[in-house]
Design an enzyme around this catalytic site. Structure first.
Site, short mmCIF file in Angstrom:
data_model
loop_
_atom_site.label_atom_id
_atom_site.label_comp_id
_atom_site.label_asym_id
_atom_site.label_seq_id
_atom_site.Cartn_x
_atom_site.Cartn_y
_atom_site.Cartn_z
N LYS A 191 110.92 10.20 -53.43
CA LYS A 191 110.61 11.47 -53.92
C LYS A 191 108.95 11.70 -54.30
CE LYS A 191 110.58 14.06 -57.73
NZ LYS A 191 109.59 15.07 -57.45
N PRO A 192 108.25 12.39 -53.43
CA PRO A 192 107.03 12.82 -53.77
C PRO A 192 107.04 13.84 -54.97
CG PRO A 192 107.46 13.57 -51.65
CD PRO A 192 108.82 13.05 -52.19
N SER A 245 103.60 9.27 -65.40
CA SER A 245 103.11 9.43 -66.64
C SER A 245 103.94 8.60 -67.64
CB SER A 245 103.22 10.81 -67.19
OG SER A 245 104.41 11.37 -67.09
N ALA A 247 105.50 9.44 -70.52
CA ALA A 247 106.57 10.22 -71.00
C ALA A 247 107.70 10.41 -70.04
CB ALA A 247 105.86 11.72 -71.35
N GLU A 266 105.18 2.17 -63.16
CA GLU A 266 103.75 2.19 -63.08
C GLU A 266 103.28 3.35 -63.81
OE1 GLU A 266 102.17 -0.20 -62.18
OE2 GLU A 266 103.60 -1.40 -60.98
N CYS A 300 94.73 6.70 -62.51
CA CYS A 300 95.34 5.97 -63.79
C CYS A 300 94.48 5.00 -64.15
CB CYS A 300 96.90 5.33 -63.15
SG CYS A 300 96.76 4.40 -61.80
N GLU A 399 95.69 10.35 -72.55
CA GLU A 399 95.31 10.39 -71.04
C GLU A 399 94.99 11.63 -70.64
OE1 GLU A 399 98.18 9.51 -68.04
OE2 GLU A 399 96.76 8.11 -66.89
P1 NAD Z 1 104.58 12.91 -63.82
O1 NAD Z 1 105.14 11.68 -64.72
O2 NAD Z 1 104.41 14.37 -64.45
O3 NAD Z 1 105.47 13.01 -62.44
C1 NAD Z 1 105.68 11.78 -61.44
C2 NAD Z 1 106.85 12.02 -60.65
O4 NAD Z 1 108.01 11.85 -61.57
C3 NAD Z 1 106.62 13.50 -60.21
O5 NAD Z 1 107.35 13.27 -58.75
C4 NAD Z 1 107.69 14.45 -60.60
O6 NAD Z 1 108.30 15.31 -59.96
C5 NAD Z 1 108.74 13.08 -61.22
N1 NAD Z 1 109.58 13.56 -62.37
C6 NAD Z 1 109.24 14.31 -63.22
N2 NAD Z 1 110.23 14.45 -64.19
C7 NAD Z 1 111.20 13.68 -63.94
C8 NAD Z 1 112.44 13.19 -64.38
N3 NAD Z 1 113.07 13.78 -65.24
N4 NAD Z 1 113.29 12.36 -63.60
C9 NAD Z 1 112.61 11.73 -62.24
N5 NAD Z 1 111.43 12.15 -61.84
C10 NAD Z 1 110.76 12.91 -62.77
O7 NAD Z 1 103.20 12.29 -63.44
P2 NAD Z 1 102.13 13.14 -62.50
O8 NAD Z 1 101.43 14.17 -63.42
O9 NAD Z 1 102.64 13.51 -61.14
O10 NAD Z 1 101.02 12.07 -62.22
C11 NAD Z 1 100.10 11.50 -63.21
C12 NAD Z 1 100.49 10.26 -64.04
O11 NAD Z 1 100.89 9.18 -63.17
C13 NAD Z 1 99.46 10.00 -65.09
O12 NAD Z 1 99.92 9.61 -66.16
C14 NAD Z 1 98.88 8.53 -64.18
O13 NAD Z 1 98.52 7.74 -65.01
C15 NAD Z 1 100.23 7.98 -63.57
N6 NAD Z 1 99.85 7.35 -62.31
C16 NAD Z 1 100.10 6.15 -62.62
C17 NAD Z 1 99.82 5.05 -61.69
C18 NAD Z 1 100.03 3.20 -61.90
O14 NAD Z 1 99.90 2.75 -60.67
N7 NAD Z 1 100.42 2.97 -63.00
C19 NAD Z 1 99.44 5.38 -60.35
C20 NAD Z 1 98.93 6.66 -60.29
C21 NAD Z 1 99.62 7.70 -61.37
#
Ligand code: NAD
Length: 511
Positions: A191-192, A245, A247, A266, A300, A399
């Protein structure tokens, strides 16, 4: 500053290229059936570029069923067969590299030079790495550990992997999730993020065109709470691999616990950038600006907190702010653009909120606002340097995920390392010094999954990427991530051929 210009057709024809919907199930594009639509917006112009039907629970069920059906054949293929298919996959993506770069720049607002020189070649390299790794799963040799048996270990695929990816590097994150999983013989439903589906769809199409069997790579594009949670909690999904994230990662871990599956997380980061007083100041200034601003700070591992030892502090602040001011904001598709917009207007406003709240107790040395003028319609924000923020304040601890660097001074080496470790995160860090004992100490004592010495950001497919502390658990890339997508089975064969084994005396007498 460059003109953002109209959303010209040469950006990427998303409507035409993804006309059959933003789902990809069993080797074919499909439309979502949730009854709701989503619109992808070009963050450089604010224009709508692609509207699609979001996936609902039924679409996730269909994708998981397709992945289950494909699992037997794909898991039963020899490592050589999987490897061949994945080498072809890398070649197809390489042939279509320009399409991938344009689609990524359109949906994320990345400068085309970043998509072309980092996101796309990095993803192709990742596919090629795992195509090779598919033939190199290693394990313990068989042996007679009990004396009476021969033991060996089988490393087996886990089943259907449900992966969830973020919007900051949609193509690379899709590659990092899909490749180690399928190299090991698993099948995947990815799921993107709903705002950035285009390159995941192109990637699934390329896998199919390369001859990877239908159902091995599936895409469901829906919202996190609806499609994401349904995928994570699905009883037929054997493993959840999540990047996003901290959270949301907590929520994902809780939902996954309901079906006791393997969870790979991650999560967020807040990377420190520690400059000791013998560092090459030029190198540190260049490194800080590049490390803080790459991908408009939506990385990240981006450098977010620079701790600079007092003798270099004033010069570092002055020179870093001056270099930030030379970075050219502009349209991602225009030649000469260094920095694009944030991924969305909402993300830009979120970043501005952090900076505005910090003004009460800190100084904004440069940036701290949207540029306006010719770039006003886009989600742009000026490169921003903040000083004087207390260590326990929001801009130092949380962050921000934008082009914002906080710079703080430190006294002793002990203090610099303690400050570097003083957030909940532990994804990446860097240490800058000409003294190997200082950098060696930083490498040992900073609690993060990656510590760079005299650089900040580079990654390679051969090396693991993943966090300590609240930055998650598990590794992406490298042979280590490959192993995480397998499970170990101990096979123990009796060598004695006796009907009554010696150990039976512990159960029915010792005669
Ligand atoms: P996000 O956590 O808001 O969303 C990530 C994904 O999770 C999205 O596809 C979103 O639709 C999905 N999602 C949201 N709620 C969900 C739920 N309840 N159940 C299942 N899936 C759910 O993050 P973002 O804003 O898309 O991306 C930024 C974050 O990603 C930053 O915190 C960044 O540090 C982190 N990140 C980490 C790495 C790593 O390798 N550690 C790499 C890239 C990004």
């Amino acid at each position: 500053m460059q003109h953002p210009g109209p959303a010209a057709p040469e950006r990427f024809p998303a409507r035409e290229r993804c006309a059959d919907g933003a789902q990809f199930v069993a080797g074919r594009p499909a439309r979502g059936t949730s009854g709701r639509t989503h619109t992808v917006v070009d963050p450089a112009t604010g224009e709508d570029v692609y509207a699609y039907e979001l996936a609902g629970a039924d679409d996730v069920d269909a994708a998981v069923a397709a992945a289950r059906e494909a699992f037997g054949t794909w898991a039963g293929a020899t490592p050589g067969e999987r490897s061949d298919a994945m080498h072809r996959f890398a070649a197809v993506v390489a042939e279509r590299a320009e399409d991938f770069a344009r689609a990524e720049s359109l949906q994320c607002g990345k400068p085309l030079k970043l998509s072309r020189e980092f996101d796309v070649p990095g993803s192709i390299d990742n596919i090629a790495f795992f195509a090779g790794a598919a033939r190199h799963l290693t394990g313990q040799s068989a042996g007679e550990y009990s004396g009476d048996h021969t033991s060996c270990v089988r490393r087996e695929p886990i089943g259907v992997v449900g992966s969830v990816a973020p919007w900051n590097y949609p193509l690379q994150m899709a590659a990092w999730k899909i490749l180690p999983a399928i190299a090991a013989g698993n099948t995947v439903v990815l799921k993107p993020a709903e705002s950035t589906p285009l390159t995941s769809l192109l990637l699934a199409r390329a896998a199919t065109d390369a001859g990877i069997p239908d159902g091995v790579v599936n895409i469901v594009t829906g919202t996190g709470p609806e499609a994401g949670e349904h995928l994570v909690g699905h009883p037929d999904v054997a493993m959840t691999s999540f990047t996003g994230s901290t959270a949301v990662g907590r929520r994902v871990a809780a939902v996954a616990a309901g079906t006791v599956k393997r969870v790979h997380l991650e999560l967020g980061g807040k990377a420190p950038f520690v400059v000791f007083d013998d560092a090459d100041l030029d190198a540190a200034v260049n490194g800080a600006v590049a490390g803080a601003l790459i991908n408009t700070g939506q990385d990240c591992t981006a450098a977010t907190r620079a701790y600079v030892q007092r003798p270099l502090y004033e010069a570092f602040v002055e020179r870093t702010a001056a270099l930030m001011e030379t970075v050219r904001l502009g349209d991602p598709f225009a030649a000469g653009t260094d920095l694009g917009p944030l991924v969305s207007h909402a993300q830009r406003d979120r970043v501005a909120g952090f900076v505005d709240r910090a003004r009460a107790h800190a100084r904004v040395v440069t940036g701290g606002r949207a540029p306006g003028g010719e770039l006003a319609a886009g989600a742009y924000y000026l490169p921003t340097l903040i000083t004087g923020a207390p260590q326990d304040s929001e801009v130092v601890q949380a962050e921000i995920f934008g082009p914002v660097l906080v710079v703080l001074p430190f006294g002793t080496d002990d203090e610099g390392i303690a400050l570097a470790n003083d957030t909940p995160y532990g994804l990446a860090a860097s240490a800058w010094s000409r003294d190997v004992y200082r950098t060696g100490r930083a490498a040992r004592e900073i609690r993060a999954g990656c510590v760079w010495i005299n650089d900040h950001i580079p990654i390679v497919s051969e090396m693991p990427h993943g966090g300590y502390k609240a930055s998650g658990s598990g590794k992406d890339m490298s042979a280590y991530s490959f192993e995480e997508y397998t499970q170990l089975k101990h096979v123990m064969s009796d060598n004695t051929a006796k009907a009554r084994k010696d150990w039976h005396r512990t159960v029915f007498g010792d005669r």
